[in-house]
Enzyme design. Structure first.
Site, mmCIF file in Angstrom:
data_model
loop_
_atom_site.group_PDB
_atom_site.id
_atom_site.type_symbol
_atom_site.label_atom_id
_atom_site.label_comp_id
_atom_site.label_asym_id
_atom_site.label_seq_id
_atom_site.Cartn_x
_atom_site.Cartn_y
_atom_site.Cartn_z
ATOM 1 C CE LYS A 144 -4.480 0.758 0.329
ATOM 2 N NZ LYS A 144 -5.491 -0.257 -0.034
HETATM 3 N N1 GLU Z 1 -7.253 0.080 -3.155
HETATM 4 C C1 GLU Z 1 -8.016 -1.088 -3.441
HETATM 5 C C2 GLU Z 1 -8.045 -2.007 -2.236
HETATM 6 O O1 GLU Z 1 -7.860 -1.579 -1.126
HETATM 7 C C3 GLU Z 1 -7.604 -1.766 -4.732
HETATM 8 C C4 GLU Z 1 -6.219 -2.313 -4.756
HETATM 9 C C5 GLU Z 1 -5.802 -2.830 -6.122
HETATM 10 O O2 GLU Z 1 -6.623 -2.894 -7.019
HETATM 11 O O3 GLU Z 1 -4.621 -3.157 -6.234
HETATM 12 O O4 GLU Z 1 -8.307 -3.163 -2.352
#
Ligand code: GLU
Length: 423
Positions: free
Chosen positions: A113
């Site tokens: 993240k």
């Molecule tokens: N931000 C989204 C999540 O928390 C999508 C992450 C992604 O598609 O890599 O799952």
């Protein structure tokens, strides 16, 4: 500082919430101590200080993070958020959740993240673009289609992904679409990605109401958050004949006990840039909406919405976690006592990353699927994951959240043992 504030602060730290569930699940799994240590902490944490020339000619420096929790099952995967209250602990928790989420839906990614401490609502497009490009450049050796693949999250969108893809591509001297997902469709994005998290939520809600003997038209839904996730979940569920009775936003909510017409609300929002004043509903207090009568409550905004302070007043039968970490670990026990059927975030909102996986596959193949193919594949993966989690909960006598963690940790630990530890 009083003891209650200390406790609330600890309760509201997403890293504490993640770790508490991880430890409990690891203990139930009898996870060996070594692997426990490996998986408890992220494997890499990058901090960057990003100089950005503002429109007023002043130079500002923003702090950004990218945390890679695990690459055991594949490249790390996860979104990037822009917000004033981003912290390293929050990004750590979110990175770990991505590892568990990808393992729950059984897609070949680890977890990561990113976040930048900034207030994107106070920045111009030019400032956002310069910050995004420099952030990407600072991370250039850490990201890539085979290494770590960012995506949108809170306050980031297709345009931000387009800038990231372009910046990475300029450094590589060739167009590399698979470096990020959640891109615009004309530059390697996937059909269905924008709606995917909301669609995934509906799919698991369909499974949950079947289990509880409810039908769509008699299921009242309250949604907190009207961003990408909340608005798409609400619209899709309305179209599927669920009765969406309440929408809560940070600065106010709306309510109609007979159901809100989401098509009309979506149009209203497009025209007025807000849901407030919508004639088809009455104003309501957002905090009250969370504890109002309904069958399904979908927190689809940010962390720490259901806490030890309000969990005992929650009235839903099903809590479908569209956001990451909307429930604190202290609230878990209260919800379990009340027998609320929780669809935990790492399962409930996994439709987004699952369709990101499809996008990455399509980019690497250079062959793009019809939307119906994307949606069918998504449905298959979400239903399988829902069944896996519920079966795990029933066989191990644990709640759905701990079952999801156990299932995920078990899958990741198995791979680590098989790969062995490089020395
Ligand atoms: N931000 C989204 C999540 O928390 C999508 C992450 C992604 O598609 O890599 O799952």
């Amino acid at each position: 500082m009083s003891t209650t504030t200390m406790t609330m602060e600890k309760e509201a730290n997403p890293w504490e919430s993640q770790s508490a569930r991880f430890d409990l699940a690891a203990q139930k799994l009898n996870l060996d101590e070594g692997i426990w240590k490996v998986l408890r902490y992220p494997s890499r944490e990058v901090i960057v200080h990003i100089p950005v020339m503002l429109d007023n000619g002043k130079l500002e420096v923003f702090t950004g993070f990218r945390v890679q929790h695990s690459i055991a099952r594949g490249p790390s995967k996860g979104g990037i958020r822009y917000a004033p209250d981003v912290t390293l602990d929050e990004v750590r928790a979110l990175a770990s959740w991505m590892t568990w989420k990808c393992a729950v839906v059984n897609i070949p990614f680890g977890g990561a993240k990113g976040g930048v401490i900034c207030d994107p609502h106070k920045m111009s497009m030019g400032e956002l673009e310069r910050m995004t490009r420099r952030y990407t450049a600072e991370l250039i050796e850490f990201i890539g289609p085979e290494k770590d693949v960012p995506a949108p999250d809170v306050n980031t969108n297709e345009q931000i992904m387009a800038w990231m893809m372009d910046t990475y591509s300029m450094h590589m001297r060739q167009t590399v679409t698979a470096v990020v997902t959640g891109k615009p469709i004309n530059m390697g994005g996937s059909r269905g990605r924008r709606e995917a998290t909301g669609r995934g939520i509906m799919i698991v809600c369909d499974e949950a109401i079947k289990k509880l003997g409810l039908s769509r038209d008699r299921t009242r839904v309250i949604v907190q958050g009207f961003g990408n996730v909340g608005s798409n979940a609400a619209l899709l569920m309305h179209e599927a004949r669920y009765k969406v009775i309440g929408i809560a936003e940070v600065d106010g909510g709306i309510y109609n006990k007979n159901g809100i017409d989401l098509v009309a609300l979506t149009e209203y929002r497009q025209r007025n840039r807000t849901i407030h004043g919508f004639p088809g509903a009455e104003p309501a207090e957002p905090a009250e909406l969370l504890v109002s009568d309904c069958e399904i409550l979908i927190p689809a905004a940010t962390e720490n919405q259901i806490t030890s302070r309000n969990a005992d007043r929650v009235k839903c039968k099903i809590l479908a976690e569209g956001a990451n970490g909307p429930t604190t670990s202290a609230a878990d026990e209260i919800l379990a006592d009340k027998r609320v059927f929780v669809i935990p975030d790492i399962l409930c909102n996994a439709g987004g990353v699952t369709t990101s996986y499809f996008e990455w596959v399509q980019d690497r193949q250079g062959y793009f699927w019809k939307e119906s193919v994307v949606n069918e594949q998504l449905e298959h993966i979400m239903i399988t994951a829902f069944e896996d989690v519920v079966r795990f909960a029933e066989t191990h006598g644990v709640n759905n959240r701990i079952a999801a963690y156990m299932l995920a940790i078990d899958r990741v630990a198995y791979t680590i043992r098989q790969r062995g530890i490089y020395a």
